[in-house]
Motif scaffolding. Structure first.
Motif, PDB file in Angstrom:
ATOM      1  N   GLY A  36       0.569  11.448   0.190  1.00 12.67           N
ATOM      2  CA  GLY A  36      -0.085  12.533   0.898  1.00 12.67           C
ATOM      3  C   GLY A  36      -1.411  12.862   0.245  1.00 12.67           C
ATOM      4  O   GLY A  36      -1.576  12.737  -0.968  1.00 12.67           O
ATOM      5  N   SER A  37      -2.369  13.262   1.049  1.00 11.37           N
ATOM      6  CA  SER A  37      -3.657  13.696   0.503  1.00 11.37           C
ATOM      7  C   SER A  37      -3.489  15.063  -0.165  1.00 11.37           C
ATOM      8  O   SER A  37      -2.492  15.756   0.035  1.00 11.37           O
ATOM      9  N   HIS A  76      -5.045  17.619   0.627  1.00 11.32           N
ATOM     10  CA  HIS A  76      -5.042  18.614   1.702  1.00 11.32           C
ATOM     11  C   HIS A  76      -3.639  18.800   2.285  1.00 11.32           C
ATOM     12  O   HIS A  76      -3.170  19.930   2.438  1.00 11.32           O
ATOM     13  N   SER A  77      -2.954  17.690   2.617  1.00 18.79           N
ATOM     14  CA  SER A  77      -1.641  17.820   3.246  1.00 18.79           C
ATOM     15  C   SER A  77      -0.606  18.370   2.272  1.00 18.79           C
ATOM     16  O   SER A  77       0.243  19.179   2.649  1.00 18.79           O
ATOM     17  N   ARG A  78      -0.680  17.939   1.011  1.00 18.14           N
ATOM     18  CA  ARG A  78       0.262  18.488   0.011  1.00 18.14           C
ATOM     19  C   ARG A  78       0.036  19.972  -0.181  1.00 18.14           C
ATOM     20  O   ARG A  78       0.989  20.754  -0.278  1.00 18.14           O
ATOM     21  N   CYS A 101      -1.257  22.016   2.017  1.00 13.31           N
ATOM     22  CA  CYS A 101      -0.830  22.671   3.258  1.00 13.31           C
ATOM     23  C   CYS A 101       0.675  22.912   3.238  1.00 13.31           C
ATOM     24  O   CYS A 101       1.141  24.035   3.485  1.00 13.31           O
ATOM     25  N   SER A 150       0.440  22.493  12.153  1.00 14.23           N
ATOM     26  CA  SER A 150      -0.743  22.113  11.371  1.00 14.23           C
ATOM     27  C   SER A 150      -0.345  21.304  10.144  1.00 14.23           C
ATOM     28  O   SER A 150      -1.015  20.326   9.793  1.00 14.23           O
ATOM     29  N   CYS A 151       0.764  21.682   9.508  1.00  8.15           N
ATOM     30  CA  CYS A 151       1.237  20.944   8.334  1.00  8.15           C
ATOM     31  C   CYS A 151       1.729  19.557   8.724  1.00  8.15           C
ATOM     32  O   CYS A 151       1.451  18.567   8.034  1.00  8.15           O
ATOM     33  N   TYR A 177       0.835  17.734  11.330  1.00  4.95           N
ATOM     34  CA  TYR A 177      -0.284  16.878  11.711  1.00  4.95           C
ATOM     35  C   TYR A 177      -1.107  16.452  10.490  1.00  4.95           C
ATOM     36  O   TYR A 177      -1.630  15.329  10.442  1.00  4.95           O
ATOM     37  N   ALA A 178      -1.205  17.322   9.482  1.00  2.66           N
ATOM     38  CA  ALA A 178      -1.933  16.946   8.268  1.00  2.66           C
ATOM     39  C   ALA A 178      -1.260  15.775   7.578  1.00  2.66           C
ATOM     40  O   ALA A 178      -1.917  14.809   7.162  1.00  2.66           O
ATOM     41  N   ALA A 179       0.068  15.836   7.450  1.00  2.81           N
ATOM     42  CA  ALA A 179       0.804  14.739   6.813  1.00  2.81           C
ATOM     43  C   ALA A 179       0.780  13.480   7.670  1.00  2.81           C
ATOM     44  O   ALA A 179       0.618  12.363   7.159  1.00  2.81           O
ATOM     45  N   ASP A 225      -2.299  11.430   7.288  1.00  2.00           N
ATOM     46  CA  ASP A 225      -2.243  10.587   6.087  1.00  2.00           C
ATOM     47  C   ASP A 225      -1.415   9.330   6.359  1.00  2.00           C
ATOM     48  O   ASP A 225      -1.771   8.235   5.926  1.00  2.00           O
TER      49      ASP A 225
END
Length: 274
Positions: free
Chosen positions: A109-110, A112-114, A116, A134-135, A137-139, A142
């Motif tokens: 995970g980036s 940002h995603s971690r 989030c 939102s969380c 989609y962030a993961a 990645d």
């Protein structure tokens, strides 16, 4: 113990469930219609997905696609946060993977995603619908950037048809011929596909689905074991006990007692949350 079918995650209207801060997580081979996403917080955990075993370490994610058989095992120590959710919740992602899955399940995970996940869900317990989306989609962004897609090894459409039909009819005295005729397949072909998809024969699959129904009745009613055996399509208490233990690793009475002990513990510990 055979692979079990997590029937509560088939056709459910509950789009999202989370289980936070699981210590030393272990879960046997199972199958469900939801997707599943896990963030490893500490330690490491092994996952076997469609007979492929991978190890995820702190800071890494695990993504399970709908209808992928999978299990989790902690070699020494782990702490994880995981959730299950319908594909419709992040439909843009799953539309891109129509008929395909990831080449692997573990991914990095980036930051940002971690962040989030940790800030909103793990620590903040912010389970509002759009916060969760939102969380996710962030993961998933990645995942798409570092994992190649491949064709599914099993037919997901046929899997849903088989489970759906058996969920409606498992408590009746059904045969493989009944399923094949109803779904429009040759009996030999369907027998082969069931073995390929579920890793067991038709009788074993039927026993697993009946055991799932029995677990529900053992947990929520005061019916006797014999009554539940008949309710779930078994011809005798003995055959029910044998099939239930093969599917779950416990006798019906031991399972019911375990549920009772857990309910008592939760009542005495109201601060506990899943």
């Amino acid at each position: 113990m055979c692979m079990f079918i997590q029937t509560e995650n088939f056709g459910s209207l509950n789009e999202f469930r989370c289980r936070k801060h699981k210590e030393n997580y272990q879960y046997p081979t199972h199958l469900h219609q939801f997707a599943e996403l896990m963030l490893v917080l500490d330690g490491e955990i092994e996952t076997t997905v469609d007979n492929r075993t991978e190890t995820a370490r702190a800071g890494q994610f695990i993504l399970i696609f709908p209808l992928q058989s999978h299990s989790f095992r902690t070699p020494e120590r782990s702490r994880v946060w995981n959730c299950v959710f319908t594909s419709s919740m992040v439909s843009d992602f799953f539309n891109l993977f129509d008929g395909r899955v990831g080449e692997r399940s573990v991914f990095d995970g980036s930051e940002h995603s971690r962040d989030c996940f940790t800030r909103l869900l793990v620590d903040g317990n912010d389970l509002r619908y759009f916060s969760v989306k939102s969380c996710l989609y962030a993961a998933l962004a990645d995942f798409m950037s570092c994992v190649r897609s491949v064709d599914r090894v099993t037919d997901s459409g046929l899997t849903v048809k088989i489970i759906g039909w058996l969920q409606e009819n498992a408590t009746s005295p059904v045969t493989l011929a009944d399923v094949a005729k109803s779904l429009g397949y040759a009996e030999n072909y369907l027998s082969h596909r069931i073995g390929k998809i579920f890793g067991m024969n038709f009788r074993g699959l039927l026993g697993c689905l009946r055991a799932e129904k029995a677990k529900e009745l053992l947990s929520t009613t005061d019916r006797t074991v014999l009554q539940i055996a008949y309710d779930c399509g078994f011809g005798s208490e003995r055959s029910f006990a044998r099939s239930f233990e093969r599917a779950t690793g416990r006798t019906p009475s031991a399972y019911r007692q375990g549920v009772s002990d857990r309910v008592t513990w939760m009542r005495d510990n109201p601060q506990f949350r899943v």
